[in-house]
Scaffold this active site. Structure first.
Site, PDB file in Angstrom:
ATOM      1  N   ASN A 411       0.919  -1.226   0.124  1.00 16.60           N
ATOM      2  CA  ASN A 411      -0.078   0.046  -0.095  1.00 16.60           C
ATOM      3  C   ASN A 411       0.889   1.221   0.097  1.00 16.60           C
ATOM      4  OD1 ASN A 411      -2.831   1.451   0.613  1.00 16.60           O
ATOM      5  ND2 ASN A 411      -1.229   2.208   2.176  1.00 16.60           N
ATOM      6  N   GLU A 412       0.994   2.007  -1.103  1.00 24.51           N
ATOM      7  CA  GLU A 412       1.385   3.344  -1.192  1.00 24.51           C
ATOM      8  C   GLU A 412       2.810   3.518  -1.206  1.00 24.51           C
ATOM      9  OE1 GLU A 412      -2.616   5.875  -0.101  1.00 24.51           O
ATOM     10  OE2 GLU A 412      -0.801   6.035   1.353  1.00 24.51           O
ATOM     11  N   ASN A 413       3.964   2.167  -1.174  1.00 20.24           N
ATOM     12  CA  ASN A 413       5.238   2.233  -0.904  1.00 20.24           C
ATOM     13  C   ASN A 413       5.726   2.877  -2.194  1.00 20.24           C
ATOM     14  OD1 ASN A 413       4.641   1.736   1.806  1.00 20.24           O
ATOM     15  ND2 ASN A 413       5.323  -0.237   1.338  1.00 20.24           N
ATOM     16  N   SER A 457      -0.631  -0.623  -4.870  1.00 25.46           N
ATOM     17  CA  SER A 457      -1.506   0.362  -4.905  1.00 25.46           C
ATOM     18  C   SER A 457      -1.236   1.603  -4.189  1.00 25.46           C
ATOM     19  CB  SER A 457      -2.808  -0.246  -4.577  1.00 25.46           C
ATOM     20  OG  SER A 457      -3.911   0.530  -4.724  1.00 25.46           O
ATOM     21  N   HIS A 476      -5.019   6.463  -6.143  1.00 22.43           N
ATOM     22  CA  HIS A 476      -5.526   6.910  -4.629  1.00 22.43           C
ATOM     23  C   HIS A 476      -5.817   8.317  -4.841  1.00 22.43           C
ATOM     24  CE1 HIS A 476      -3.705   3.236  -2.387  1.00 22.43           C
ATOM     25  NE2 HIS A 476      -4.188   2.822  -3.190  1.00 22.43           N
TER      26      HIS A 476
END
Length: 794
Positions: A411-413, A457, A476
């Site tokens: 997630n978001e890395n 993501s 996102h």
């Protein structure tokens, strides 16, 4: 036959330094829940007690019980922990059996012929994380806590919706397994279907107590059985099942599940068995390029889906408290809201079998993140080996579930590396890319090739595009909540919106329980403590001020308007993006649930109460949705039809004034083929001319869309007039004026009361019946006091 004995009774908890009395310990459980049960700490969910228990996470702890001699007749006895949180040494009679350093793995120790005091010593997660950080160097993250340095649920260390409660304990079941000759060590089921024929390939690994015994495995599913020989410690058995019924996501078909059984045999003697439920279906992820960019569309059984999703976080800050019934209830709430996809977010855990079982039964697709979130993760040892081991174990554990359709690396890395100033500071140090683009896709390809994998993501599919480019892959959308008005959602059509959200406080009764005795105000001490987002209240206030006159000193009004604004914001996004299917192929709202009572983006608060957003999701995620969108200088009505059958009928279009007058009216053809979006142009004479006017679009089957062209603070609403009457199991409200966004806050009637609907707008003369459960003493005047609606600007 393998014998299993749960080892859940007789555990105690103490400080390892020997100070203090031993306390009764619950297993599964954690230190916090045991201390809470003993009355030694306050409930950290109430008031500001979270800060009072911070010391717990910085202490070492010891669990103890007695391992007594077991019955004879078995060659091997093993002690199995399904989950240890997180850094632990396991000792039996003073001898070290082994060590653990990963919450997301199971552990197995040979205790054949052994007995005596069993001890599990937990080192503070802070101690371990800080030691790893010192050895490997600093890595950036979204929060100051050191969660990226060990394999533990990241949100234990707090998040922008969660408390900082760093747990330790035996958080999943523990047992003794006794067996002879051989046991089933691992089963990897590959389930496919083609032309109505289901195929199951079971790769079986066994552990032997000695060499030489001839072994076979026998499997059965759907009335078909097959056998295979075990060569050494591995074998494969294949089954071909004719005329299988396919498993479908909810809304697309049924969810038939088949019992799959596997037996390990020595001659005709049964040594061990393994059972799961499976479903036959195919799943693909279409990421092909087109004129709009790079797609991201889930395809199940050949059917292309618009994913109606929600993000899932651990449902309790102490996951060992989440029961099978609680999982089922929360996921039933999701399904009842029209949700067909649940994304298990990467700052939490691989959930229990109870979660995935419920998704299988309810037809909820599961997008599973690997547990990496919002930080640069070192790739050196000891972490690298732990990551691969946990991935291999959990991919195989979850493979039988037909609901699981996508593995996601993080997630978001990837976004954080490129956009959050990580890259310069890392100066070439490892940060996780090798996991997301190397280790994890390799594990999935080797272990579970029946499911797609995506590296993260958001992710655009390659470094050729910005990781959060809305035209490529997953996106996102957080700029809107953080900086602008929610009308900003309508400026873009991302290919797949995997996160977006808007905050609101929890239900009134939830606040009253969590903040006992506090005079509630947006900035009262307890409210601020239960608001974890950076400048969260400031963003709430600014978002409210763009739409409404912010009430001064009226908490109840503020509470209603912030909950309304949350529902309005999410509606703006989902209506716009669904109306642009198939360019946009999904929305995943942040977030479905909460892990404690808090102001957050959730649709269901920490006490399980449904916020207005939840009920709005039922409209937004319905199979058929009408919405009005701007096209050039005019308006069109978009008919979103997610059913297979054509949606055809007549649209009644009315231009109205807020005082109730019909200023113009016309009919239009409503036509949308199955799984498509149909558009009907609004005649120029029906486009609202200013803030005192609005558009009503009604379909024959009762589906309605409303379009108000101005923020509420600019609309000259009449003072609302309505009548309230009691009816069996609820109330009926009859409007005498325009009543916009009427809401019954049922928990104000009784903390246990639940309404069957949320926000509803009534035209003059219309009425609505609101069902209410759990209201012990119905009274019309009390009901009126719990009704809220938009009022004229004072």
């Amino acid at each position: 036959m393998r014998q299993v004995t749960p080892l859940t009774e007789g555990w105690t908890l103490r400080h390892p330094d020997g100070t203090g009395d031993a306390l009764p310990a619950s297993v599964p459980g954690c230190v916090h829940t045991d201390l809470l049960a003993a009355g030694l700490i306050p409930d950290p969910f109430l008031g500001r007690a979270e800060a009072e228990v911070a010391w717990v996470g910085r202490r070492d702890w010891t669990y103890e019980t007695e391992l007594r001699p077991g019955p004879g007749g078995h060659e091997r006895t093993e002690l199995v922990f399904d989950g240890l949180d997180t850094v632990a040494e396991v000792l039996l009679d003073g001898r070290t059996l082994g060590r653990a350093r990963n919450m997301h793995r199971s552990y197995r120790f040979d205790v054949t012929g052994l007995s005596g005091p069993l001890t599990v010593r937990f080192t503070s997660a802070y101690t371990e994380a800080e030691a790893v950080r010192a050895a490997l160097g600093e890595r950036p993250g979204a929060y100051a806590e050191p969660y990226q340095y060990l394999r533990k649920m990241a949100c234990s260390f707090g998040w922008d919706w969660g408390p900082t409660l760093v747990t330790a304990g035996i958080w999943r079941p523990v047992r003794l397994e006794r067996w002879s000759t051989a046991r089933i060590a691992r089963v990897r089921p590959l389930v496919t279907v083609e032309d109505g024929v289901g195929r199951v390939e079971l790769a079986v690994d066994v552990e032997r107590s000695g060499a030489g015994a001839p072994l076979t495995v026998e499997a059965g599913v759907g009335g078909v059985r097959a056998r295979a020989r075990i060569d050494g410690t591995a074998g494969t058995v294949r089954l071909r099942v004719p005329d299988v019924r396919r498993w479908w996501p909810r809304g697309y078909g049924e969810q038939p599940l088949y019992d799959l059984e596997l037996t390990l045999l020595h001659g005709e003697e049964t040594l061990d068995s393994w059972r799961r439920r499976i479903g036959f279906r195919t799943v693909e992820l279409d990421t092909s390029a087109d004129e709009h960019g790079t797609g991201f569309t889930l395809v199940v059984n050949g059917e292309r889906l618009f994913a109606r999703g929600v993000n899932w976080i651990p449902d309790d800050a102490f996951p060992s408290r989440i029961t099978r019934e609680r999982y089922r209830r929360r996921l039933e709430q999701a399904a009842a809201a029209g949700v067909d996809l649940v994304r298990v977010w990467g700052g939490g855990i691989y959930e229990s079998e109870d979660f995935y079982d419920a998704c299988d039964e309810l037809g909820l697709l599961v997008w599973q993140d690997f547990p990496f979130a919002c930080a640069a993760y070192p790739e050196e040892q000891p972490l690298r080996g732990e990551v691969e081991a946990e991935a291999r174990e959990n991919v195989v554990r979850l493979m039988p579930h037909p609901s699981l359709v996508l593995w996601n690396g993080n997630n978001e890395n990837l976004w954080g590396f490129r956009d959050w100033d990580w890259e310069p500071g890392l100066a070439g140090d490892s940060w996780g890319e090798g996991y997301y683009l190397g280790v994890l896709p390799r594990v999935v390809a080797e272990s579970d090739p029946t499911r797609p994998y995506t590296a993260g993501s958001p992710w655009s599919g390659s470094w050729l595009h910005h990781p959060n480019d809305p035209a490529h892959g997953t996106h996102h959308s957080w700029e809107v909540w953080n900086r602008t008005d929610y009308a900003g959602y309508r400026l873009h059509v991302p290919r797949f919106v995997a996160e977006f959200g808007w905050q609101a406080p929890p239900a009134h009764a939830t606040l009253r329980r969590a903040l006992p005795g506090e005079e509630l105000a947006p900035d009262s001490p307890g409210m601020l403590h239960h608001q974890k987002a950076e400048d969260g209240n400031g963003k709430l206030e600014r978002g409210l001020a763009r739409r409404f006159t912010v009430p001064d000193g009226d908490f109840d009004r503020w509470h209603y308007l912030t909950q309304l604004n949350q529902a309005r914001a999410i509606a703006a996004g989902i209506e716009h993006w669904r109306s642009h299917w198939p360019v946009c192929a999904g929305t995943v709202v942040w977030q479905l649930n909460d892990c404690w009572p808090v102001t957050s983006w959730a649709a269901i608060d920490g006490d399980g109460r449904e916020k207005p957003l939840y009920h709005e999701l039922r409209r937004l995620y319905a199979d058929r949705l009408l919405t009005v969108r701007t096209e050039g200088d005019g308006l069109v009505v978009a008919a979103v039809n997610q059913l297979a059958e054509e949606w055809r009928g007549t649209l009644r279009l009315r231009r109205m004034s807020v005082d109730g007058a019909v200023l113009g009216e016309a009919g239009a053809v409503l036509s949308a083929s199955g799984r498509t979006v149909g558009l009907a142009e609004v005649p120029a004479g029906l486009v609202p001319a200013g803030p005192q006017e609005f558009l009503v679009a009604d379909a024959d089957d009762g589906v309605r869309a409303l379009h108000f062209p101005a923020p509420d603070r600019e609309i000259p609403y009449p003072r609302p007039e309505f009548e309230v009457a009691l009816v069996p199991d609820g109330i009926t409200v009859t409007a005498r004026t325009l009543i916009r966004d009427l809401l019954l806050q049922a928990d104000r009637l009784d903390p246990e009361a639940v309404a069957d609907r949320g926000l509803v707008t009534l035209l003059p003369g219309e009425e609505v019946t609101i069902g209410v459960r759990g209201w012990k003493t119905p009274d019309a005047d009390t009901a009126r006091s719990a009704l809220y609606c938009v009022e004229p600007t004072r």
